[in-house]
Write an enzyme that holds these catalytic residues in place. Structure first.
Site, PDB file in Angstrom:
ATOM      1  N   ARG A 194      -5.966  -3.567  -3.723  1.00 26.40           N
ATOM      2  CA  ARG A 194      -4.678  -4.258  -3.673  1.00 26.40           C
ATOM      3  C   ARG A 194      -4.917  -5.757  -3.575  1.00 26.40           C
ATOM      4  NH1 ARG A 194      -4.543   0.029   0.095  1.00 26.40           N
ATOM      5  NH2 ARG A 194      -3.059   1.701  -0.429  1.00 26.40           N
ATOM      6  N   LYS A 218      -4.305  -0.806   4.278  1.00 26.18           N
ATOM      7  CA  LYS A 218      -3.108  -0.628   5.091  1.00 26.18           C
ATOM      8  C   LYS A 218      -3.472   0.043   6.406  1.00 26.18           C
ATOM      9  CE  LYS A 218       0.236  -0.386   1.294  1.00 26.18           C
ATOM     10  NZ  LYS A 218       1.299   0.427   0.642  1.00 26.18           N
ATOM     11  N   HIS A 287      -0.865  -5.057  -9.216  1.00 25.03           N
ATOM     12  CA  HIS A 287      -0.601  -3.629  -8.990  1.00 25.03           C
ATOM     13  C   HIS A 287      -0.812  -2.840 -10.274  1.00 25.03           C
ATOM     14  CE1 HIS A 287       1.248  -0.041  -7.275  1.00 25.03           C
ATOM     15  NE2 HIS A 287       1.999   0.041  -8.362  1.00 25.03           N
ATOM     16  N   ARG A 290      -4.445  -2.483 -10.896  1.00 25.62           N
ATOM     17  CA  ARG A 290      -4.952  -1.417 -10.017  1.00 25.62           C
ATOM     18  C   ARG A 290      -4.671  -0.053 -10.632  1.00 25.62           C
ATOM     19  NH1 ARG A 290      -5.499   0.219  -4.457  1.00 25.62           N
ATOM     20  NH2 ARG A 290      -3.963   1.728  -3.727  1.00 25.62           N
ATOM     21  N   HIS A 313      -5.785   5.697  -0.564  1.00 28.22           N
ATOM     22  CA  HIS A 313      -4.579   6.486  -0.323  1.00 28.22           C
ATOM     23  C   HIS A 313      -4.845   7.510   0.772  1.00 28.22           C
ATOM     24  CE1 HIS A 313      -3.008   5.620  -4.636  1.00 28.22           C
ATOM     25  NE2 HIS A 313      -2.618   4.706  -3.787  1.00 28.22           N
ATOM     26  N   TYR A 322       0.436   8.093  -8.633  1.00 25.54           N
ATOM     27  CA  TYR A 322       0.022   6.736  -8.970  1.00 25.54           C
ATOM     28  C   TYR A 322      -0.788   6.673 -10.253  1.00 25.54           C
ATOM     29  CZ  TYR A 322      -1.625   2.021  -7.790  1.00 25.54           C
ATOM     30  OH  TYR A 322      -1.882   0.677  -7.788  1.00 25.54           O
TER      31      TYR A 322
END
Length: 341
Positions: A194, A218, A287, A290, A313, A322
């Protein structure tokens, strides 16, 4: 001071301590809840106990006029979490947001570059860096790791001997910035990280011996992602010839802005858009780059769980939404694997 400031501060403190959310996510949640409660205040609500499900539905109807469903879904999650927190803390006797439904988000995928377009994009950025440093490549010469037919099999573009590579170069580009931008593009595509993870990298996070980068994603979760020879070459050039020229303070940041501080996410996004325009490929965001990287890995035979680990993820279902495999690849694998194909 508004009547909801204190419970909202407590809610954000709780999220920071127990959920490990990033500063950007915390700011977004705080703004979402504050916006909701401010609108309710304008409609006469003066305390948490005055909030009803009907009032919250009116708020949703008002917000949905000017916000996309994806934005409304996030706002709804933030508001529901706030009132659930207030109930758990005994600040309210019943949760008015318990029946608040999250808007359904259409299952859409971002634009994806073809493998040839991705190769053109990477080669374009590298050629600009070559021109800025005065380097030239002979006909047939490719980046380290290419097989002569493409960038790791994805289509390298070689100089024709006259300085033309089909993508154009900008000889006036500032050398440190050109080297930085080439390294950014190579690393984003090589790893699928990201943009926030990219700008959060420090120099010590890169291991050239193993060709890996330690990424903080994250929830402050760390993972190690590999990168290939072209990305390694671009990173070395940046660290040896570009970064020292921009460095002002003793910052550990891998990528720097023109003033010498850590590169911001907005500048990194702008770099991707500018490089796409220069290369003549469809305009994409980090994005989408990615997503392109993940799709190309799957098309190349990578296992879905390997891609999940690389992208960071927590759920395999996220990776399945995705990424997608081309129908040609699917048909080919079906023909090889299914006994009655």
């Amino acid at each position: 001071m508004a009547w909801y400031d204190e419970p909202l501060d407590e809610y954000l403190t709780f999220l920071r301590a127990n959920r490990g959310l990033s500063p950007n996510t915390l700011r977004a949640y705080g703004a979402d809840v504050a916006g909701c409660l401010h609108l309710l205040t304008l409609r006469g609500v003066g305390s948490l106990s005055d909030v009803t499900i009907d009032a919250l539905r009116l708020w949703m109807a008002h917000e949905s006029r000017s916000h996309a469903r994806s934005s409304m879904a996030r706002r709804t999650v933030a508001v529901r979490g706030f009132f659930r927190f207030c109930l758990d803390r005994g600040l309210i006797g019943a949760d008015p947001a318990a029946g608040l439904m999250t808007p359904k988000i259409p299952s859409t995928l971002p634009a994806v570059l073809t493998e040839a377009q991705a190769a053109r994009l990477m080669t374009s950025a590298d050629r600009v860096a070559d021109a800025a440093t005065g380097e030239t490549r002979k006909a047939g010469e490719t980046d380290a790791g290419c097989d002569g037919h493409g960038r790791d099999g994805l289509g390298c573009v070689a100089d024709d001997g006259a300085g033309n590579d089909g993508v154009g170069t900008d000889g006036d580009t500032d050398t440190p910035v050109a080297l930085r931008d080439a390294a950014i593009m190579e690393l984003l595509y090589a790893t699928g990280i990201r943009v926030a993870e990219l700008t959060g990298l420090d120099v010590d996070d890169v291991d050239f011996a193993q060709r890996t980068a330690r990424v903080t994603g994250k929830g402050n979760k760390q993972r190690v992602v590999p990168f290939g020879a072209p990305a390694a070459r671009a990173l070395r050039r940046w660290l040896e010839r570009g970064r020292p020229a921009l460095l002002r303070d003793d910052t550990p940041a891998l990528f720097l802005g023109v003033r010498g501080g850590r590169l911001g996410q907005r500048a990194a996004r702008r770099t991707v858009h500018e490089e796409a325009a220069r290369a003549g490929v469809p305009d994409i965001s980090p994005h989408a780059l990615r997503h392109s990287a993940a799709t190309h890995m799957l098309n190349g035979g990578a296992d879905l769980r390997e891609v999940q680990e690389m992208l960071g993820h927590s759920s395999l279902a996220t990776t399945q939404r995705y990424t997608h495999v081309s129908i040609e690849q699917l048909r080919g694998r079906y023909a090889q694997a299914f006994p009655r194909a």
